[in-house]
Design a protein around this motif. Structure first.
Motif, PDB file in Angstrom:
ATOM      1  N   GLY A   1       0.680  -1.391   0.030  1.00 23.02           N
ATOM      2  CA  GLY A   1      -0.058   0.093   0.018  1.00 23.02           C
ATOM      3  C   GLY A   1       0.737   1.292  -0.026  1.00 23.02           C
ATOM      4  O   GLY A   1       1.322   1.623   1.030  1.00 23.02           O
ATOM      5  N   ALA A   2       1.307   1.802  -1.128  1.00 20.68           N
ATOM      6  CA  ALA A   2       1.952   3.056  -1.287  1.00 20.68           C
ATOM      7  C   ALA A   2       1.076   4.156  -1.334  1.00 20.68           C
ATOM      8  O   ALA A   2       1.460   5.323  -1.836  1.00 20.68           O
ATOM      9  CB  ALA A   2       2.884   2.827  -2.669  1.00 20.68           C
ATOM     10  N   GLY A   3      -0.168   4.039  -0.689  1.00 19.88           N
ATOM     11  CA  GLY A   3      -0.939   5.369  -0.575  1.00 19.88           C
ATOM     12  C   GLY A   3      -0.494   6.353   0.067  1.00 19.88           C
ATOM     13  O   GLY A   3       0.379   6.219   0.975  1.00 19.88           O
ATOM     14  N   ASN A   4      -1.373   7.510   0.761  1.00 14.72           N
ATOM     15  CA  ASN A   4      -1.116   8.582   1.493  1.00 14.72           C
ATOM     16  C   ASN A   4      -0.838   7.834   2.991  1.00 14.72           C
ATOM     17  O   ASN A   4       0.004   8.328   3.835  1.00 14.72           O
ATOM     18  CB  ASN A   4      -2.154   9.401   1.493  1.00 14.72           C
ATOM     19  CG  ASN A   4      -2.380  10.161   0.230  1.00 14.72           C
ATOM     20  OD1 ASN A   4      -1.246  10.399  -0.569  1.00 14.72           O
ATOM     21  ND2 ASN A   4      -3.377  10.869  -0.165  1.00 14.72           N
ATOM     22  N   ILE A   5      -1.628   7.151   3.455  1.00 10.47           N
ATOM     23  CA  ILE A   5      -1.445   6.273   4.739  1.00 10.47           C
ATOM     24  C   ILE A   5      -0.107   5.677   4.881  1.00 10.47           C
ATOM     25  O   ILE A   5       0.706   5.547   5.802  1.00 10.47           O
ATOM     26  CB  ILE A   5      -2.544   5.569   5.069  1.00 10.47           C
ATOM     27  CG1 ILE A   5      -3.835   6.550   5.172  1.00 10.47           C
ATOM     28  CG2 ILE A   5      -2.286   4.764   6.568  1.00 10.47           C
ATOM     29  CD1 ILE A   5      -5.185   5.625   5.238  1.00 10.47           C
ATOM     30  N   GLY A   6       0.088   4.790   3.863  1.00 10.46           N
ATOM     31  CA  GLY A   6       1.346   4.019   3.673  1.00 10.46           C
ATOM     32  C   GLY A   6       2.506   4.947   3.851  1.00 10.46           C
ATOM     33  O   GLY A   6       3.541   4.702   4.477  1.00 10.46           O
ATOM     34  N   ARG A   7       2.524   5.806   2.968  1.00 11.34           N
ATOM     35  CA  ARG A   7       3.721   6.750   3.100  1.00 11.34           C
ATOM     36  C   ARG A   7       3.893   7.771   4.213  1.00 11.34           C
ATOM     37  O   ARG A   7       4.931   7.814   4.604  1.00 11.34           O
ATOM     38  CB  ARG A   7       3.799   7.524   1.634  1.00 11.34           C
ATOM     39  CG  ARG A   7       3.858   6.586   0.352  1.00 11.34           C
ATOM     40  CD  ARG A   7       4.355   7.281  -0.962  1.00 11.34           C
ATOM     41  NE  ARG A   7       3.825   8.799  -1.217  1.00 11.34           N
ATOM     42  CZ  ARG A   7       2.489   9.048  -1.569  1.00 11.34           C
ATOM     43  NH1 ARG A   7       1.491   8.045  -1.811  1.00 11.34           N
ATOM     44  NH2 ARG A   7       1.976  10.084  -1.721  1.00 11.34           N
ATOM     45  N   GLY A   8       2.640   8.065   4.396  1.00 11.47           N
ATOM     46  CA  GLY A   8       2.503   9.200   5.409  1.00 11.47           C
ATOM     47  C   GLY A   8       2.583   9.079   6.808  1.00 11.47           C
ATOM     48  O   GLY A   8       2.819   9.864   7.617  1.00 11.47           O
TER      49      GLY A   8
END
Length: 382
Positions: free
Chosen positions: A7-14
């Protein structure tokens, strides 16, 4: 040390990515978003911006990405070499990544990787890692290794990461607050991360977060939508929305304090902290994002129906939870598939039958209370 994160979305990255990076991990993000994955592969870094008056930026490096749809074998190899595996991909997607995770873990067994590894699902659900374990077991050919060397500790995660658009596809804006709690007793690895709280029993923390932050956030969204607002911070400027939020959190708080023996004063402070987080003017979180998937939010084990059922068992009438449930049934977003499905159900079937089908509730007294509030807010929504 190496981490694989699905999951490279906002939660994953952020959120998850920030904590992993702060603990010295090289991170491989796994996703099917070609734009994000290509940018991670090219730049090997990205920036997190904290949503407050200081706008502090955190630079994350030693990262890369793999498109699991195009390079599944590369994902398997990354899992073989990993020291920890995490996900922030959405509850509905966990079954889809389970076969690939099983292949990677099987290869660890075949290659006699003695180092234990934990697989931590950082999702908005109760028992996410336990659920993922059950899915992985369906595909694993190395169940003994899975049982002995792979932990699936459940986790509770909390950080507001709004929908956002930036010229830089990797830039992600998050609120300053974050909380990641892991059930230590289910772990197999000796790794312990700074910034993560480890507890012997996760259930109180999962329910506290689900029935406070998630119930509260959704309450603001549906109450705000009824008043015609488009963002959470905009809705939180309306005292009627804030009153509804506080009333709902007092009801769920009554349950949490009684059930898990939380200190009442500390829980009151926890609620106040949540309210201040929702008022953050530096985060413009779309109501449509928070209110999406109403069918899931109305299901039996979720943030509204479950506390209602448990409060009713304690002879407490959760009037404001019932009100919010009535609002949800009247919420409509033509862009959201579940919202459309809910509207079609309401148009095609008897209301009491729809309530039972959607919520799993069969107690006629509770159905009647839900029905009264659906009808009450149907006039407002119209």
């Amino acid at each position: 040390m190496r981490a694989v994160h699905f999951g490279a979305g906002n939660i994953g990255r952020g959120f998850i990515g920030e904590i992993l990076a702060a603990n010295g991990f090289e991170i491989t993000f796994v996703d099917v978003n070609e734009t994000i994955i290509a940018a991670l592969q090219q730049r090997k870094s990205y920036t997190i911006e904290l949503a407050d008056e200081n706008r502090e930026q955190i630079f994350i490096e030693h990262v890369t990405g793999i498109n699991n749809a195009k390079e599944p074998d590369a994902v398997v190899q990354a899992i073989v070499e990993a020291d920890i595996l995490t996900t922030a991909i959405g509850p509905a997607v966990l079954p889809r990544i389970a076969p690939l995770i099983a292949k990677g873990l099987d290869q660890r067994a075949i290659k006699k990787k003695e180092q234990a590894i934990d697989v931590i699902a950082c999702e908005n659900m109760i028992g996410g890692s336990t659920f993922l374990k059950e899915e992985v077991e369906k595909y694993s050919q190395q169940l003994a290794y899975l049982e002995n060397s792979v932990g699936f500790p459940d986790a509770a995660v909390d950080r507001i990461v709004p929908m956002q658009q930036h010229d830089d596809p990797l830039l992600v804006q998050v609120e300053p607050f974050c909380e990641w709690v892991v059930q230590e007793t289910a772990m197999k690895s000796v790794l312990r991360l700074q910034g993560v709280q480890y507890v012997p029993d996760l259930k109180p923390y999962i329910e506290r977060k689900l029935f406070s932050v998630n119930t509260g956030h959704a309450t603001v969204a549906y109450t705000g939508a009824l008043q015609g607002y488009e963002t959470i911070d905009e809705a939180m400027r309306d005292h009627l929305v804030v009153i509804q939020l506080k009333s709902v959190l007092e009801e769920t708080g009554q349950l949490l304090v009684a059930k898990w023996d939380f200190d009442p004063d500390e829980h009151e402070q926890y609620i106040e902290k949540i309210i201040q987080r929702f008022k953050n003017n530096y985060i413009s979180d779309a109501i449509a994002r928070v209110a999406r998937t109403p069918l899931r939010k109305l299901s039996a084990q979720e943030r509204f129906i479950r506390p209602v059922l448990e409060l009713q068992m304690r002879n407490v009438q959760p009037f404001h939870l019932y009100e919010t449930i009535g609002m949800i049934f009247n919420y409509h977003d033509p862009e959201d598939e579940q919202s459309q499905q809910l509207r079609e159900l309401l148009e095609a079937a008897n209301l009491s039958q729809v309530i039972t089908e959607v919520t799993g509730v069969e107690d006629q007294r509770i159905i009647e209370k839900i029905k009264q509030n659906i009808e009450k807010y149907a006039y407002v929504a119209a």
